[in-house]
Motif scaffolding. Sequence first.
Motif, PDB file in Angstrom:
ATOM      1  N   ASP A  69       0.841  -1.211   0.000  1.00  0.00           N
ATOM      2  CA  ASP A  69       0.000   0.000   0.000  1.00  0.00           C
ATOM      3  C   ASP A  69       0.871   1.255   0.000  1.00  0.00           C
ATOM      4  O   ASP A  69       0.616   2.197  -0.761  1.00  0.00           O
ATOM      5  N   LEU A  70       1.884   1.283   0.835  1.00  0.00           N
ATOM      6  CA  LEU A  70       2.792   2.427   0.872  1.00  0.00           C
ATOM      7  C   LEU A  70       3.524   2.563  -0.460  1.00  0.00           C
ATOM      8  O   LEU A  70       3.633   3.662  -1.015  1.00  0.00           O
ATOM      9  N   ALA A  71       4.012   1.461  -1.002  1.00  0.00           N
ATOM     10  CA  ALA A  71       4.737   1.498  -2.277  1.00  0.00           C
ATOM     11  C   ALA A  71       3.852   2.066  -3.391  1.00  0.00           C
ATOM     12  O   ALA A  71       4.308   2.873  -4.203  1.00  0.00           O
ATOM     13  N   LYS A  72       2.588   1.667  -3.417  1.00  0.00           N
ATOM     14  CA  LYS A  72       1.661   2.155  -4.445  1.00  0.00           C
ATOM     15  C   LYS A  72       1.479   3.672  -4.326  1.00  0.00           C
ATOM     16  O   LYS A  72       1.521   4.397  -5.328  1.00  0.00           O
ATOM     17  N   ILE A  73       1.284   4.155  -3.109  1.00  0.00           N
ATOM     18  CA  ILE A  73       1.108   5.600  -2.900  1.00  0.00           C
ATOM     19  C   ILE A  73       2.369   6.357  -3.321  1.00  0.00           C
ATOM     20  O   ILE A  73       2.295   7.395  -3.983  1.00  0.00           O
ATOM     21  N   VAL A  74       3.533   5.836  -2.959  1.00  0.00           N
ATOM     22  CA  VAL A  74       4.794   6.495  -3.320  1.00  0.00           C
ATOM     23  C   VAL A  74       4.938   6.550  -4.837  1.00  0.00           C
ATOM     24  O   VAL A  74       5.258   7.603  -5.401  1.00  0.00           O
ATOM     25  N   GLU A  75       4.681   5.444  -5.518  1.00  0.00           N
ATOM     26  CA  GLU A  75       4.777   5.438  -6.986  1.00  0.00           C
ATOM     27  C   GLU A  75       3.794   6.428  -7.606  1.00  0.00           C
ATOM     28  O   GLU A  75       4.139   7.132  -8.554  1.00  0.00           O
ATOM     29  N   GLU A  76       2.581   6.486  -7.076  1.00  0.00           N
ATOM     30  CA  GLU A  76       1.580   7.431  -7.598  1.00  0.00           C
ATOM     31  C   GLU A  76       2.038   8.877  -7.411  1.00  0.00           C
ATOM     32  O   GLU A  76       1.836   9.709  -8.289  1.00  0.00           O
ATOM     33  N   ARG A  77       2.636   9.167  -6.256  1.00  0.00           N
ATOM     34  CA  ARG A  77       3.133  10.526  -5.999  1.00  0.00           C
ATOM     35  C   ARG A  77       4.226  10.895  -6.999  1.00  0.00           C
ATOM     36  O   ARG A  77       4.262  12.000  -7.506  1.00  0.00           O
ATOM     37  N   PHE A  78       5.137   9.986  -7.274  1.00  0.00           N
ATOM     38  CA  PHE A  78       6.201  10.277  -8.235  1.00  0.00           C
ATOM     39  C   PHE A  78       5.656  10.334  -9.661  1.00  0.00           C
ATOM     40  O   PHE A  78       6.147  11.106 -10.478  1.00  0.00           O
ATOM     41  N   ALA A  79       4.628   9.549  -9.969  1.00  0.00           N
ATOM     42  CA  ALA A  79       4.049   9.554 -11.315  1.00  0.00           C
ATOM     43  C   ALA A  79       3.256  10.829 -11.593  1.00  0.00           C
ATOM     44  O   ALA A  79       3.046  11.187 -12.755  1.00  0.00           O
ATOM     45  N   ALA A 116       9.572  13.774  -3.698  1.00  0.00           N
ATOM     46  CA  ALA A 116       8.582  13.852  -4.765  1.00  0.00           C
ATOM     47  C   ALA A 116       8.126  15.299  -4.912  1.00  0.00           C
ATOM     48  O   ALA A 116       7.958  16.012  -3.925  1.00  0.00           O
ATOM     49  N   ASN A 117       7.928  15.721  -6.140  1.00  0.00           N
ATOM     50  CA  ASN A 117       7.446  17.069  -6.435  1.00  0.00           C
ATOM     51  C   ASN A 117       6.128  17.296  -5.690  1.00  0.00           C
ATOM     52  O   ASN A 117       5.180  16.538  -5.864  1.00  0.00           O
ATOM     53  N   PRO A 118       6.070  18.333  -4.848  1.00  0.00           N
ATOM     54  CA  PRO A 118       4.836  18.564  -4.085  1.00  0.00           C
ATOM     55  C   PRO A 118       3.723  19.181  -4.915  1.00  0.00           C
ATOM     56  O   PRO A 118       2.581  19.225  -4.461  1.00  0.00           O
ATOM     57  N   GLY A 119       4.028  19.648  -6.116  1.00  0.00           N
ATOM     58  CA  GLY A 119       3.007  20.281  -6.934  1.00  0.00           C
ATOM     59  C   GLY A 119       2.617  21.628  -6.397  1.00  0.00           C
ATOM     60  O   GLY A 119       3.335  22.234  -5.607  1.00  0.00           O
ATOM     61  N   SER A 120       1.463  22.109  -6.799  1.00  0.00           N
ATOM     62  CA  SER A 120       0.994  23.407  -6.322  1.00  0.00           C
ATOM     63  C   SER A 120      -0.061  23.200  -5.249  1.00  0.00           C
ATOM     64  O   SER A 120      -0.610  22.123  -5.095  1.00  0.00           O
ATOM     65  N   GLY A 121      -0.330  24.225  -4.500  1.00  0.00           N
ATOM     66  CA  GLY A 121      -1.373  24.138  -3.484  1.00  0.00           C
ATOM     67  C   GLY A 121      -0.817  23.870  -2.104  1.00  0.00           C
ATOM     68  O   GLY A 121       0.381  23.918  -1.865  1.00  0.00           O
ATOM     69  N   THR A 122      -1.718  23.534  -1.199  1.00  0.00           N
ATOM     70  CA  THR A 122      -1.345  23.400   0.200  1.00  0.00           C
ATOM     71  C   THR A 122      -0.858  22.017   0.585  1.00  0.00           C
ATOM     72  O   THR A 122      -0.292  21.834   1.641  1.00  0.00           O
ATOM     73  N   GLY A 123      -1.103  21.044  -0.229  1.00  0.00           N
ATOM     74  CA  GLY A 123      -0.631  19.695   0.104  1.00  0.00           C
ATOM     75  C   GLY A 123      -1.015  18.741  -1.001  1.00  0.00           C
ATOM     76  O   GLY A 123      -2.152  18.746  -1.448  1.00  0.00           O
ATOM     77  N   PRO A 124      -0.080  17.935  -1.443  1.00  0.00           N
ATOM     78  CA  PRO A 124      -0.385  17.033  -2.549  1.00  0.00           C
ATOM     79  C   PRO A 124      -1.299  15.896  -2.117  1.00  0.00           C
ATOM     80  O   PRO A 124      -1.248  15.446  -0.979  1.00  0.00           O
ATOM     81  N   ALA A 125      -2.128  15.444  -3.044  1.00  0.00           N
ATOM     82  CA  ALA A 125      -2.929  14.252  -2.786  1.00  0.00           C
ATOM     83  C   ALA A 125      -1.963  13.102  -2.553  1.00  0.00           C
ATOM     84  O   ALA A 125      -1.016  12.922  -3.291  1.00  0.00           O
ATOM     85  N   GLY A 126      -2.187  12.351  -1.499  1.00  0.00           N
ATOM     86  CA  GLY A 126      -1.274  11.252  -1.177  1.00  0.00           C
ATOM     87  C   GLY A 126      -0.194  11.657  -0.208  1.00  0.00           C
ATOM     88  O   GLY A 126       0.530  10.819   0.302  1.00  0.00           O
ATOM     89  N   GLY A 127      -0.051  12.953   0.027  1.00  0.00           N
ATOM     90  CA  GLY A 127       0.930  13.425   0.994  1.00  0.00           C
ATOM     91  C   GLY A 127       2.287  13.707   0.402  1.00  0.00           C
ATOM     92  O   GLY A 127       2.512  13.617  -0.802  1.00  0.00           O
ATOM     93  N   ASP A 128       3.194  14.039   1.279  1.00  0.00           N
ATOM     94  CA  ASP A 128       4.576  14.351   0.929  1.00  0.00           C
ATOM     95  C   ASP A 128       5.371  13.050   1.019  1.00  0.00           C
ATOM     96  O   ASP A 128       5.211  12.298   1.979  1.00  0.00           O
ATOM     97  N   VAL A 129       6.204  12.776   0.019  1.00  0.00           N
ATOM     98  CA  VAL A 129       6.932  11.508  -0.031  1.00  0.00           C
ATOM     99  C   VAL A 129       8.419  11.769  -0.221  1.00  0.00           C
ATOM    100  O   VAL A 129       8.813  12.563  -1.075  1.00  0.00           O
ATOM    101  N   ARG A 130       9.229  11.070   0.603  1.00  0.00           N
ATOM    102  CA  ARG A 130      10.690  11.188   0.520  1.00  0.00           C
ATOM    103  C   ARG A 130      11.312   9.795   0.571  1.00  0.00           C
ATOM    104  O   ARG A 130      10.809   8.913   1.276  1.00  0.00           O
ATOM    105  N   ILE A 131      12.403   9.640  -0.152  1.00  0.00           N
ATOM    106  CA  ILE A 131      13.133   8.377  -0.182  1.00  0.00           C
ATOM    107  C   ILE A 131      14.603   8.686   0.062  1.00  0.00           C
ATOM    108  O   ILE A 131      15.153   9.611  -0.530  1.00  0.00           O
ATOM    109  N   ALA A 132      15.237   7.910   0.901  1.00  0.00           N
ATOM    110  CA  ALA A 132      16.680   8.044   1.133  1.00  0.00           C
ATOM    111  C   ALA A 132      17.347   6.709   0.823  1.00  0.00           C
ATOM    112  O   ALA A 132      16.725   5.649   0.930  1.00  0.00           O
TER     113      ALA A 132
END
Length: 160
Positions: free
Chosen positions: A17-27, A81-97
Amino acid sequence: MTHTTSNWAALVAAEPDLAKIVEERFAAFTHHVVATLRKDGSPRTSGLEVRFLHGELWLGMMPDSLKALDLRRDPRFALQANPGSGTGPAGGDVRIAGRAVEIHDSAEKARYTEEVEPPEPFHLFRTELTEVVRTYVEDDTYLVVEIWKPGVPVRTLRRT
């Protein structure tokens, strides 16, 4: 301190579930931000495109770009992940290290270019993940932080 690493497929298997959300945010956007370390140890941020292919998260870069040279010297990176415009991206803020491993094998690069057409020549890095973090707001009340590290279930923190 030694960090355990995993590839993208390990996250997909452990926390789909987390992986899917992360991929969607990057896509959602083409360009994202990567942080690398300069020669003097200070951070450098740069724009970057990423790809999820064949169970891996790939970073492609122009020849001799500063970020590629940074990763050759010190493979540690942080990716936002690019946060896009607005107050918060759908799916949240995503970071990978993690750590970036440069690919020199022509067959492996050819497999990558079957699905992605980067300008030639290019640097190609496969990632070894040390942490994936998702931050989002739940019910307009809670700040939720989900943290995944290889070999450990997702830890979820909630703050009001």
